[in-house]
Design an enzyme around this catalytic site. Structure first.
Site, PDB file in Angstrom:
ATOM      1  N   ASP A 172       0.598  -1.266  -0.083  1.00 38.22           N
ATOM      2  CA  ASP A 172       0.004  -0.007  -0.013  1.00 38.22           C
ATOM      3  C   ASP A 172       0.732   1.359  -0.111  1.00 38.22           C
ATOM      4  O   ASP A 172       0.439   2.149   0.768  1.00 38.22           O
ATOM      5  CB  ASP A 172      -1.030   0.098   1.222  1.00 38.22           C
ATOM      6  CG  ASP A 172      -1.801  -1.196   1.151  1.00 38.22           C
ATOM      7  OD1 ASP A 172      -2.485  -1.327  -0.020  1.00 38.22           O
ATOM      8  OD2 ASP A 172      -2.337  -1.702   2.134  1.00 38.22           O
ATOM      9  N   LYS A 217       1.698  -8.270 -13.839  1.00 33.08           N
ATOM     10  CA  LYS A 217       1.761  -8.629 -12.313  1.00 33.08           C
ATOM     11  C   LYS A 217       1.453  -9.839 -11.915  1.00 33.08           C
ATOM     12  O   LYS A 217       0.131 -10.251 -11.774  1.00 33.08           O
ATOM     13  CB  LYS A 217       0.721  -7.442 -11.728  1.00 33.08           C
ATOM     14  CG  LYS A 217       0.789  -7.177 -10.004  1.00 33.08           C
ATOM     15  CD  LYS A 217      -0.135  -6.342  -9.205  1.00 33.08           C
ATOM     16  CE  LYS A 217      -0.180  -6.405  -8.112  1.00 33.08           C
ATOM     17  NZ  LYS A 217       0.808  -5.339  -7.328  1.00 33.08           N
ATOM     18  N   SER A 225      -2.443 -10.916  -4.461  1.00 32.07           N
ATOM     19  CA  SER A 225      -3.460 -11.469  -3.398  1.00 32.07           C
ATOM     20  C   SER A 225      -4.474 -10.181  -3.139  1.00 32.07           C
ATOM     21  O   SER A 225      -4.289  -9.194  -3.523  1.00 32.07           O
ATOM     22  CB  SER A 225      -2.298 -11.691  -2.192  1.00 32.07           C
ATOM     23  OG  SER A 225      -1.774 -10.790  -1.700  1.00 32.07           O
ATOM     24  N   GLU A 285       5.464  -5.812 -12.180  1.00 37.50           N
ATOM     25  CA  GLU A 285       5.188  -5.404 -10.978  1.00 37.50           C
ATOM     26  C   GLU A 285       4.986  -6.511  -9.931  1.00 37.50           C
ATOM     27  O   GLU A 285       4.416  -7.293  -9.989  1.00 37.50           O
ATOM     28  CB  GLU A 285       3.734  -4.421 -10.992  1.00 37.50           C
ATOM     29  CG  GLU A 285       3.534  -3.953  -9.502  1.00 37.50           C
ATOM     30  CD  GLU A 285       1.943  -3.160  -9.592  1.00 37.50           C
ATOM     31  OE1 GLU A 285       1.468  -3.289  -8.469  1.00 37.50           O
ATOM     32  OE2 GLU A 285       1.774  -2.648 -10.616  1.00 37.50           O
ATOM     33  N   GLY A 314       3.550  -6.695  -2.691  1.00 36.27           N
ATOM     34  CA  GLY A 314       4.039  -6.284  -1.463  1.00 36.27           C
ATOM     35  C   GLY A 314       5.541  -5.775  -1.616  1.00 36.27           C
ATOM     36  O   GLY A 314       5.849  -4.990  -2.574  1.00 36.27           O
TER      37      GLY A 314
END
Length: 225
Positions: A12, A37, A41, A117, A120
């Site tokens: 985030d 990507k 999750s 990408e 996390g």
């Protein structure tokens, strides 16, 4: 083909925002660009139009459809957990070598820029033994490291850089994406990280509208990769 891995200091902090902004920038400059990507999750099957893969497809100007999401994000898990935990919850696993092969396949035989990408932060486990860092180490491509301006981000960013440098990986640029409601200013965070980042460029991106290709930050990031 120029392939770049977009990773982060944690979750985030704006990886997809940065990736989408760079896609818009390259497309606006007339350059060929693609993005994948591989692992996602927190993918809600009832709201997939709002997922990270959907954001990338929109930036690429491609249909936001499940078959297109499958093409760029084959490993999707519902639980908003570390991917190895999210996969285990569904009785599945993430086949590390298949993820590597998928990335290499996307890199092969194409022109332009490919943005890969990650999920996390760099130390997020993909399976019981390997992390996102291990995937980057195998691919051996330059990295965009995305950080935020939240309290603690300087330590997280410098720790991530230390790990990447010890793996002899090429950090093309650190992107500090301004966090919502942060006590620290974007300028102060960029200046502090730059002071410790040696010769690695650090670029700040304020909270701007997605797809603002005219913002000079994205031009500078694009020039560095």
């Amino acid at each position: 083909m120029t392939a770049v891995f977009v990773s982060a200091t944690g979750t985030d902090v704006g990886k997809t925002f940065v990736t989408a902004g760079l896609i818009h920038r390259f497309r606006g400059a007339g350059r060929s660009v693609d993005a994948i990507k591989p692992v996602v999750s927190g993918f809600d099957p009832a709201a997939w139009q709002e997922s990270d893969p959907a954001t990338l497809l929109a930036a690429l100007g491609r249909p936001i459809a499940l078959d297109e999401i499958e093409r760029i994000s084959p490993w999707r898990f519902t639980a908003p957990l570390s991917p190895h935990m999210a996969a285990r919850r569904e009785g599945r696993s993430i086949p590390f070598q298949e993820v590597v092969d998928f990335c290499r396949g996307a890199m092969a035989g194409r022109r332009g820029v490919l943005l890969i990408e990650g999920i996390g932060g760099i130390m997020v486990p993909l399976d019981e033994h390997r992390t996102v860092l291990d995937l980057i180490s195998v691919l051996r491509i330059p990295i965009i490291l995305v950080a935020g301006t939240y309290v603690g981000t300087i330590s997280h960013t410098l720790t991530s850089l230390e790990v990447l440098v010890r793996r002899n990986l090429d950090v093309a640029v650190v992107v500090v994406s301004e966090s919502a409601g942060s006590a620290a200013s974007l300028g102060d965070t960029v200046a502090t990280v730059q002071r410790y980042a040696d010769s690695i460029d650090v670029v700040g991106v304020p909270r701007i509208a997605p797809g603002d290709v005219d913002h000079p930050a994205f031009a500078r990031i694009a020039a560095l990769i």
